[in-house]
Write an enzyme that holds these catalytic residues in place. Structure first.
Site, PDB file in Angstrom:
ATOM      1  N   HIS A   1       8.769   4.380  -6.398  1.00  0.00           N
ATOM      2  CA  HIS A   1       9.340   4.868  -5.143  1.00  0.00           C
ATOM      3  C   HIS A   1       8.461   5.964  -4.561  1.00  0.00           C
ATOM      4  O   HIS A   1       7.696   6.600  -5.282  1.00  0.00           O
ATOM      5  CB  HIS A   1      10.760   5.405  -5.373  1.00  0.00           C
TER       6      HIS A   1
ATOM      7  N   TYR B   1       4.242   9.533  -4.465  1.00  0.00           N
ATOM      8  CA  TYR B   1       4.379   8.158  -4.927  1.00  0.00           C
ATOM      9  C   TYR B   1       4.645   8.242  -6.424  1.00  0.00           C
ATOM     10  O   TYR B   1       3.747   8.517  -7.207  1.00  0.00           O
ATOM     11  CB  TYR B   1       3.111   7.353  -4.648  1.00  0.00           C
ATOM     12  N   CYS B   2       5.889   8.061  -6.810  1.00  0.00           N
ATOM     13  CA  CYS B   2       6.333   8.181  -8.196  1.00  0.00           C
ATOM     14  C   CYS B   2       6.383   6.767  -8.766  1.00  0.00           C
ATOM     15  O   CYS B   2       7.242   5.962  -8.394  1.00  0.00           O
ATOM     16  CB  CYS B   2       7.711   8.845  -8.219  1.00  0.00           C
ATOM     17  N   LEU B   3       5.431   6.454  -9.639  1.00  0.00           N
ATOM     18  CA  LEU B   3       5.228   5.081 -10.082  1.00  0.00           C
ATOM     19  C   LEU B   3       5.550   4.885 -11.554  1.00  0.00           C
ATOM     20  O   LEU B   3       5.598   5.849 -12.325  1.00  0.00           O
ATOM     21  CB  LEU B   3       3.777   4.674  -9.827  1.00  0.00           C
TER      22      LEU B   3
END
Length: 174
Positions: A130, A143-145
Protein backbone atom coordinates in the site's frame (compact mmCIF):
# COMPACT_ATOMS: atom_id res chain seq x y z
CA UNK A 1 -0.76 7.81 18.82
CA UNK A 2 0.89 6.88 15.52
CA UNK A 3 2.91 4.13 17.25
CA UNK A 4 -0.22 2.72 18.88
CA UNK A 5 -2.05 2.66 15.55
CA UNK A 6 0.94 0.98 13.86
CA UNK A 7 1.09 -1.59 16.66
CA UNK A 8 -2.63 -2.35 16.33
CA UNK A 9 -2.30 -2.62 12.56
CA UNK A 10 0.66 -4.96 13.06
CA UNK A 11 -1.39 -7.19 15.36
CA UNK A 12 -4.23 -7.32 12.85
CA UNK A 13 -1.77 -8.26 10.12
CA UNK A 14 -0.21 -10.98 12.26
CA UNK A 15 -3.62 -12.48 12.92
CA UNK A 16 -4.51 -12.40 9.22
CA UNK A 17 -1.17 -13.88 8.22
CA UNK A 18 -1.50 -16.64 10.80
CA UNK A 19 -4.91 -17.54 9.43
CA UNK A 20 -3.71 -17.50 5.82
CA UNK A 21 -0.60 -19.56 6.45
CA UNK A 22 -2.41 -22.19 8.50
CA UNK A 23 -5.33 -22.71 6.16
CA UNK A 24 -5.01 -25.09 3.21
CA UNK A 25 -3.75 -23.71 -0.08
CA UNK A 26 -6.54 -22.91 -2.55
CA UNK A 27 -7.16 -25.27 -5.40
CA UNK A 28 -5.41 -24.19 -8.56
CA UNK A 29 -7.68 -22.53 -11.10
CA UNK A 30 -5.58 -23.57 -14.08
CA UNK A 31 -2.20 -24.76 -15.16
CA UNK A 32 -0.70 -21.25 -15.04
CA UNK A 33 -1.85 -20.80 -11.44
CA UNK A 34 -0.62 -24.26 -10.49
CA UNK A 35 2.81 -23.47 -11.96
CA UNK A 36 2.86 -20.22 -9.99
CA UNK A 37 2.00 -22.06 -6.76
CA UNK A 38 4.82 -24.50 -7.44
CA UNK A 39 7.34 -21.72 -8.09
CA UNK A 40 6.46 -19.40 -5.21
CA UNK A 41 6.67 -19.94 -1.49
CA UNK A 42 3.37 -20.17 0.33
CA UNK A 43 3.86 -16.59 1.65
CA UNK A 44 4.78 -15.22 -1.78
CA UNK A 45 1.64 -16.75 -3.26
CA UNK A 46 -0.53 -15.49 -0.41
CA UNK A 47 0.80 -11.94 -0.70
CA UNK A 48 0.95 -11.56 -4.48
CA UNK A 49 -2.09 -13.58 -5.57
CA UNK A 50 -4.42 -13.30 -2.58
CA UNK A 51 -3.65 -9.68 -1.63
CA UNK A 52 -2.13 -10.77 1.66
CA UNK A 53 0.27 -9.09 4.04
CA UNK A 54 3.35 -10.65 5.61
CA UNK A 55 4.32 -10.08 9.25
CA UNK A 56 6.20 -6.86 10.05
CA UNK A 57 9.83 -7.12 11.17
CA UNK A 58 9.87 -10.79 10.09
CA UNK A 59 10.46 -10.47 6.37
CA UNK A 60 13.46 -10.44 4.08
CA UNK A 61 13.91 -6.78 3.20
CA UNK A 62 12.50 -4.57 5.95
CA UNK A 63 16.01 -3.76 7.17
CA UNK A 64 18.04 -4.40 3.99
CA UNK A 65 20.42 -1.50 3.44
CA UNK A 66 22.40 -2.91 0.49
CA UNK A 67 22.35 -1.01 -2.82
CA UNK A 68 20.31 -2.61 -5.57
CA UNK A 69 16.97 -3.07 -7.31
CA UNK A 70 13.74 -4.50 -5.99
CA UNK A 71 11.95 -6.36 -8.77
CA UNK A 72 8.61 -8.12 -9.11
CA UNK A 73 8.99 -11.65 -7.71
CA UNK A 74 6.60 -12.95 -10.39
CA UNK A 75 8.16 -11.61 -13.59
CA UNK A 76 11.30 -9.66 -12.64
CA UNK A 77 10.03 -6.22 -13.68
CA UNK A 78 12.08 -3.49 -11.93
CA UNK A 79 9.90 -1.65 -9.40
CA UNK A 80 11.98 0.23 -6.80
CA UNK A 81 15.62 1.16 -6.16
CA UNK A 82 17.42 1.14 -2.83
CA UNK A 83 18.18 4.83 -3.47
CA UNK A 84 14.58 5.67 -2.49
CA UNK A 85 14.27 3.15 0.36
CA UNK A 86 14.11 4.50 3.90
CA UNK A 87 13.52 3.32 7.47
CA UNK A 88 9.83 3.94 8.17
CA UNK A 89 9.67 2.07 11.48
CA UNK A 90 6.79 -0.10 10.23
CA UNK A 91 8.69 -3.36 9.78
CA UNK A 92 8.14 -3.52 6.02
CA UNK A 93 10.38 -2.22 3.23
CA UNK A 94 9.36 1.37 2.52
CA UNK A 95 10.20 3.61 -0.42
CA UNK A 96 9.37 7.23 -1.16
CA UNK A 97 9.18 6.72 -4.93
CA UNK A 98 8.92 3.91 -7.53
CA UNK A 99 11.78 3.36 -9.95
CA UNK A 100 9.94 5.08 -12.79
CA UNK A 101 6.55 6.47 -13.69
CA UNK A 102 4.32 3.52 -14.47
CA UNK A 103 6.49 1.04 -12.54
CA UNK A 104 3.51 0.44 -10.23
CA UNK A 105 -0.22 1.02 -10.37
CA UNK A 106 -2.59 1.93 -7.56
CA UNK A 107 -6.24 1.32 -6.80
CA UNK A 108 -8.58 1.87 -3.84
CA UNK A 109 -8.60 -0.84 -1.19
CA UNK A 110 -11.61 -0.87 1.17
CA UNK A 111 -10.59 -3.88 3.26
CA UNK A 112 -9.85 -3.70 7.00
CA UNK A 113 -12.74 -1.26 7.54
CA UNK A 114 -10.79 1.66 6.08
CA UNK A 115 -9.85 3.06 2.71
CA UNK A 116 -6.25 2.63 1.65
CA UNK A 117 -4.44 2.78 -1.67
CA UNK A 118 -3.20 -0.59 -2.86
CA UNK A 119 0.02 -0.83 -4.89
CA UNK A 120 0.22 -3.45 -7.65
CA UNK A 121 2.70 -4.48 -10.29
CA UNK A 122 1.21 -3.55 -13.67
CA UNK A 123 3.11 -6.29 -15.51
CA UNK A 124 2.01 -9.25 -13.36
CA UNK A 125 -0.99 -7.67 -11.58
CA UNK A 126 0.52 -8.82 -8.27
CA UNK A 127 -0.32 -7.22 -4.95
CA UNK A 128 2.76 -5.43 -3.61
CA UNK A 129 1.46 -3.46 -0.61
CA UNK A 130 0.00 0.00 0.00
CA UNK A 131 1.00 3.63 -0.40
CA UNK A 132 0.41 6.27 2.28
CA UNK A 133 0.84 10.04 2.41
CA UNK A 134 3.02 10.08 5.53
CA UNK A 135 6.39 9.55 3.84
CA UNK A 136 9.46 11.75 3.61
CA UNK A 137 10.24 14.49 1.13
CA UNK A 138 10.55 14.95 -1.75
CA UNK A 139 7.31 13.03 -2.46
CA UNK A 140 5.70 12.74 0.98
CA UNK A 141 4.74 9.18 0.05
CA UNK A 142 5.42 5.88 1.81
CA UNK A 143 5.21 2.85 -0.44
CA UNK A 144 4.93 0.16 2.25
CA UNK A 145 5.60 -3.13 0.49
CA UNK A 146 5.73 -6.83 1.25
CA UNK A 147 9.16 -8.42 0.89
CA UNK A 148 7.36 -11.55 -0.35
CA UNK A 149 6.26 -9.63 -3.46
CA UNK A 150 9.83 -8.58 -4.25
CA UNK A 151 13.17 -10.02 -5.24
CA UNK A 152 16.28 -8.01 -4.43
CA UNK A 153 19.04 -7.77 -7.05
CA UNK A 154 22.27 -6.43 -5.49
CA UNK A 155 23.93 -3.58 -7.40
CA UNK A 156 27.04 -5.65 -8.06
CA UNK A 157 24.91 -8.33 -9.78
CA UNK A 158 22.81 -6.09 -12.02
CA UNK A 159 24.79 -6.84 -15.20
CA UNK A 160 24.83 -10.58 -14.58
CA UNK A 161 21.07 -10.66 -14.01
CA UNK A 162 20.15 -8.50 -17.03
CA UNK A 163 19.56 -5.21 -15.23
CA UNK A 164 22.78 -3.47 -16.32
CA UNK A 165 20.89 -0.41 -17.55
CA UNK A 166 20.25 0.50 -13.87
CA UNK A 167 23.89 0.26 -12.73
CA UNK A 168 24.40 4.06 -12.93
CA UNK A 169 21.86 4.52 -10.11
CA UNK A 170 24.38 2.94 -7.75
CA UNK A 171 27.66 4.21 -9.20
CA UNK A 172 28.42 6.35 -6.12
CA UNK A 173 27.26 3.70 -3.58
CA UNK A 174 30.01 1.78 -1.77
Amino acid sequence: MKKILLALAGLAVLAAVGFAVLRPAPAAAGSEDAALQDRLTRMQYYVTQQDGTEPPFANAYWDNKAPGLYVDVIDGTPLFASTTKYESGTGWPSFWEPLSEGAVTTRPDHSLLMTRTEVRSPSSDSHLGHVFTDGPEPTGLRYCLNSAALRFVPADQLDAEGYGEYADLFASDG
